[in-house]
Design an enzyme around this catalytic site. Structure first.
Site, PDB file in Angstrom:
ATOM      1  N   GLU A 143       0.852  -1.183   0.000  1.00 24.56           N
ATOM      2  CA  GLU A 143       0.000   0.000   0.000  1.00 24.56           C
ATOM      3  C   GLU A 143       0.893   1.239   0.000  1.00 24.56           C
ATOM      4  O   GLU A 143       1.896   1.260   0.725  1.00 24.56           O
ATOM      5  CB  GLU A 143      -0.894   0.043   1.242  1.00 24.56           C
ATOM      6  N   ALA A 277       1.855  -0.518  11.068  1.00 23.00           N
ATOM      7  CA  ALA A 277       1.447  -1.872  10.724  1.00 23.00           C
ATOM      8  C   ALA A 277       0.739  -1.818   9.379  1.00 23.00           C
ATOM      9  O   ALA A 277       0.424  -0.739   8.892  1.00 23.00           O
ATOM     10  CB  ALA A 277       0.510  -2.443  11.789  1.00 23.00           C
ATOM     11  N   GLU A 279      -2.361  -3.872   6.977  1.00 28.48           N
ATOM     12  CA  GLU A 279      -3.467  -4.824   7.049  1.00 28.48           C
ATOM     13  C   GLU A 279      -3.520  -5.823   5.905  1.00 28.48           C
ATOM     14  O   GLU A 279      -4.605  -6.144   5.425  1.00 28.48           O
ATOM     15  CB  GLU A 279      -4.783  -4.044   7.124  1.00 28.48           C
ATOM     16  N   ASN A 280      -2.384  -6.367   5.460  1.00 33.06           N
ATOM     17  CA  ASN A 280      -2.427  -7.426   4.442  1.00 33.06           C
ATOM     18  C   ASN A 280      -3.385  -8.512   4.919  1.00 33.06           C
ATOM     19  O   ASN A 280      -3.250  -8.996   6.041  1.00 33.06           O
ATOM     20  CB  ASN A 280      -1.049  -8.053   4.259  1.00 33.06           C
ATOM     21  N   HIS A 312      -6.741  -2.286  15.371  1.00 28.93           N
ATOM     22  CA  HIS A 312      -6.900  -1.460  14.167  1.00 28.93           C
ATOM     23  C   HIS A 312      -6.742  -2.326  12.907  1.00 28.93           C
ATOM     24  O   HIS A 312      -7.585  -2.305  12.009  1.00 28.93           O
ATOM     25  CB  HIS A 312      -5.846  -0.338  14.221  1.00 28.93           C
ATOM     26  N   GLU A 313      -5.673  -3.106  12.889  1.00 30.63           N
ATOM     27  CA  GLU A 313      -5.421  -3.926  11.696  1.00 30.63           C
ATOM     28  C   GLU A 313      -6.473  -5.017  11.548  1.00 30.63           C
ATOM     29  O   GLU A 313      -6.897  -5.345  10.448  1.00 30.63           O
ATOM     30  CB  GLU A 313      -4.019  -4.550  11.757  1.00 30.63           C
TER      31      GLU A 313
HETATM   32 ZN   LIG Z   1      -5.034   1.382   9.060  1.00 22.40          ZN
END
Ligand SMILES: [Zn+2]
Length: 869
Positions: A143, A277, A279-280, A312-313
């Site tokens: 990303e 971090a 989020e894959n 969050h992830e």
């Molecule tokens: Zn995020």
């Protein structure tokens, strides 16, 4: 009625998008990294559908060499293609010898690329194990638009497809991707690790991680396998991540009423990581401080950080991965929503942490930026993907979260949840625009969600709500006038969800909370019962409040009866109106003196900010009075809390204990606090002693006090501890302490470390810390400007602006500060011109504060000290 057009259906991005004549369905990727030669090679074969006859197939590729391009038609005919590249648009065009007719085909090619050290695309991260042997991990960060650096693809978030991935790696290495391993084939020194196909998803969520990695045992969380992946020696730091990982998986499956959308979850700590971090899907990557922690020796704040980032992830697995923004302007919603959901989840995980009270500090940080004219709307049109890079900031994450919390509290938590469920179910495996969410929430609530949210999302700034008598009205809030030669991004006429109640003092009962929407026109308050009126009841409104002086003083006399968040906001809003020149520092300090023995840090944080800024602009003649004022305000609370945790105290109290130690021992120069901090340090292993370690809750504060003493040898002790730190948190804590010595020579030494030994993922905050240090800020600025190109080359683009954002702390010497501004004007930072403009404006707000207040500080301090008598 709203002054804004809704998110456009014809987006400004259209000119930059790939043609939609060809649609990718399934990517079969084979990737073989070679860490030794820092390269990778691969093949991709993509099932595509040609919707209308094409003479070329255009997709994204960057920094890849591509060969052997072929198209196999449904009839089995294979045609070779030539390739051309557009380096600006980062596109490759495949040209077949003749027009390709509509229908299904398979497109295949080979590609090779470099495993870079830039923490993006497919890159290298290194670590040294306990035996001193160094290892390299190959890992991805795709990303926003770096999938094209790993494999040729339709690298746009709404070109979702299935990914069938195979990694070819050395036999002794761990290979991880988004899905579980389906089968492994060994041949010679290598193995082919084939993963099961993913769900239909966006390219930016693809992940491959290869290296000498260890894993925890897998835990079954209601059918979902969960584990933590880490580098050697870190096994003891994984339990907490497993706890919050399992909790958040269950929490979100229940909240969204949708099972976890992928087959497994790996939480993976990467030694070099640009962001917090990523989020894959199913293979979430983290910087180590955000995942690995020892709950026995960590502070509450450090644990909360891990809990927040993991939650969050995990929230992104649904909101972001299952349902994805159609284009990059939707980044804000993706991030704001995950931040909001993380707070809800952590609040359920550890109610004692009072996450939403803690969020007061985040709201404050966001409104601080949002009160300058160089702010921006939370959502703005994005053409080229890189225009969305500016969205990864406090206004997206923290203000965006605050605005969602305001909406949730206004329409009701249950109604909000039901709207979210509808939205996710309606758009599962698809893509959305922001209005799709407002539509679902409007259906669920019957409230004018879009009219409210558009005024907060599509224009910058926030309102100042003033109460006079029974009438309330709004004005745009700002810290100062519009800087010459610029235009303001602060909007006007918000549709403000307002909650009002009567405080209920002196026998009057606490009134019910009335909610209404305040528009552009002044309005009369609804009846809420007798007693003092509180606007922003509950504290979830995203605006500043402005009470008349008598009303404010009356509230000050009853601070203890406000809810914790209301009290924190009252302090923060009054400090903001002080900086805006609407009230004086004396008035604010008198309000602060009413806090007495308040034990929640949220209300005290604005007081600490105010005194820290005052310390930068105070005349030498008044410095002693400033120290006494700090003693008067923080002395009683330190007397109550001391240095050690007390049985049965609230979970957030240690944060205030640390704040009091730091205020008294550093700016307050309190000899008693300094002596006790030094004693604790000397006895601890960090200080070379044989006693107990300093409690993590106060460690940063104690270190920052000890460094002020400039004792010979302390720098070396801290440096040694940094190098030998047992946990990522201790490493960061000691590194930060190295930036707090009040000495230019030591600052230069620390700067050198940031440019050499310190991982680039951390080095930028070392330099920012030195810049923020009032004794070393100027020297650090000069050093930074001397080595400007070298510094920027060392750190990843996403942190360039963070290196210069602390220039606001140069406000004590306006001439020097203007020199810094001139430098920044001559050396623009391409990755964040707006953030630089915000930093410059904040600097000027602080200089103006100094000019207004410097001569009357003596009087303000005397007023507080007299109250104290
Ligand atoms: Zn995020």
């Amino acid at each position: 009625m709203p002054p804004f057009s809704p998110s456009a259906t014809t987006s400004p991005s259209d000119a930059f998008r790939l043609p939609r004549t060809v649609e990718p369905l399934v990517y079969r990727l084979e990737v073989e990294p070679d860490v030794g030669s820092a390269s990778f090679s691969g093949t991709v074969s993509i099932d595509i559908v040609i919707h209308e006859a094409v003479t070329e197939i255009v997709l994204n590729a960057a920094e890849l060499a591509i060969s052997d391009v072929e198209v196999r038609t449904a009839e089995g005919e294979v045609v070779g293609c030539t390739v051309t590249f557009d380096d600006v648009l980062e596109q490759a065009s495949f040209h077949p010898p003749a027009e390709l007719p509509p229908g299904p085909c398979v497109l295949s090619c080979r590609s090779t690329g470099t495993l870079n050290d830039k923490l993006r695309g497919f890159y290298r991260s290194t670590f040294t194990d306990a035996e001193g042997q160094s290892h390299t991990i190959a890992t991805t960060q795709l990303e926003s638009v770096d999938a094209r650096r790993a494999f040729p693809c339709w690298d746009e978030p709404d070109r979702k497809a299935v990914f069938d991935i195979t990694l070819i790696v050395e036999r002794n290495l761990e290979a991880i991707s988004n899905s579980p391993i389906a089968d492994v084939e060994r041949s010679g020194e290598k193995k082919r690790v084939h993963f099961s196909p993913t769900m239909k998803m966006s390219t930016y969520l693809v992940a491959f991680i290869v290296g000498n990695l260890e894993t925890t045992d897998t835990v079954d969380v209601d059918g979902v396998p969960l584990r933590v992946v880490f580098t050697s020696g870190k096994r003891g730091l994984t339990d907490f991540a497993m706890d919050i990982g399992a909790f958040s998986l269950r929490f979100f499956a229940e909240y969204f009423d949708i099972p976890y959308p992928a087959e497994k979850v790996d939480l993976i700590a990467i030694p070099d990581f640009a962001a917090g971090a990523m989020e894959n899907l199913g293979a979430i990557t983290f910087r180590d401080t955000a995942l690995l922690v020892d709950p026995v020796v960590a502070s509450r704040a450090e644990l909360e950080r891990v809990a927040e980032v993991v939650s969050h992830e995990m929230a992104h697995m649904w909101f972001g991965d299952l349902v994805t923004m159609g284009w990059w302007e939707g980044i804000w919603l993706n991030e704001a929503f995950a931040t909001f959901m993380a707070a809800l989840c952590v609040d359920a995980f550890r109610p004692a942490w009072e996450t939403w009270v803690g969020f007061a500090a985040s709201r404050e940080a966001a409104l601080d930026i949002d009160g300058v004219h160089a702010t921006r709307p939370i959502e703005y049109p994005v053409g080229l993907p890189r225009e969305a890079e500016g969205m990864f900031d406090l206004l997206t994450y923290e203000k965006g979260c605050a605005v969602l919390r305001m909406l949730e509290q206004y329409i009701g938590a249950g109604v909000f949840r039901s709207g979210i469920r509808t939205y996710l179910k309606r758009h599962a495996y698809g893509n959305t625009v922001t209005n799709d969410l407002w539509d679902a929430l409007e259906e669920a609530s019957g409230s004018p969600v879009r009219d409210i949210m558009n005024t907060f999302i599509l224009q910058g700034g926030h309102p100042l709500i003033s109460l006079s008598g029974q009438m309330v009205h709004q004005d745009p809030f700002s810290f100062g006038p519009v800087p010459e030669g610029t235009t303001s991004s602060i909007g006007s006429d918000w549709n403000v969800p307002l909650a009002v109640r009567a405080l209920g003092v002196d026998d009057a009962p606490r009134g019910p909370t009335a909610k209404f929407i305040l528009g552009a026109d002044p309005a009369e308050l609804p009846e809420v019962g007798p007693g003092l009126t509180v606007i922003n009841a509950g504290g979830w409104g995203v605006f500043r409040t402005n009470y008349e002086r008598d009303h404010l003083l009356a509230l000050a006399a009853h601070l203890g009866e406000l809810d914790a968040l209301e009290r924190a906001n009252l302090m923060a809003d009054t400090w903001a109106t002080t900086r805006a020149g609407r009230s004086t520092l004396e008035e604010f300090l008198i309000l602060a003196s009413q806090l007495g023995l308040e034990t929640d840090p949220a209300a005290w944080a604005p007081v600490a900010s105010a005194l820290s800024l005052t310390n930068r602009i105070v005349a030498e003649a008044d410095r002693e009075a400033l120290r006494k004022t700090i003693g008067a305000l923080f002395g009683p609370i330190h007397g109550l809390l001391g240095f050690d945790a007390q049985e049965g105290e609230a979970a957030r109290t240690p944060t205030l204990r640390a704040m009091a130690i730091s205020m008294l021992g550093d700016i307050g120069a309190d000899p008693g606090v300094q002596a006790e901090a030094a004693t604790l340090f000397d006895a601890s292993p960090t200080g070379g002693g044989t006693g107990a370690p300093i409690s993590a809750d106060v460690a940063s504060a104690v270190l920052a006090v000890v460094t002020q003493l400039m004792r010979p040898g302390d720098y070396e002790l801290l440096l040694k501890q940094y190098r030998e730190a047992a946990t990522p948190q201790e490493e960061v804590r000691t590194l930060q302490a190295l930036t707090t010595f009040p000495d230019v020579t030591l600052a230069q030494r620390t700067f050198d470390l940031a440019m050499t030994e310190v991982r680039t993922q951390n080095g930028y905050f070392v330099i920012a810390g030195l810049l923020n240090n009032r004794f070393t800020g100027q020297a650090t600025w000069l050093r930074l400007t001397e080595q400007w190109d070298e510094v920027l080359a060392r750190f990843s683009k996403n942190v360039h602006t963070r290196l210069v954002e602390p220039i606001a702390s140069l406000c004590g010497d306006p001439d020097f500060a203007q020199g810094a501004v001139a430098f920044l004007r001559e050396h623009p930072i391409p990755s964040g011109p707006l953030r630089v403009a915000q930093a410059i404006e904040r600097l000027n707000v602080q200089i103006a504060f100094g000019e207004r207040e410097r001569d009357r500080l003596g009087g303000a301090f005397r007023a507080v000290l007299e109250l104290d008598r």
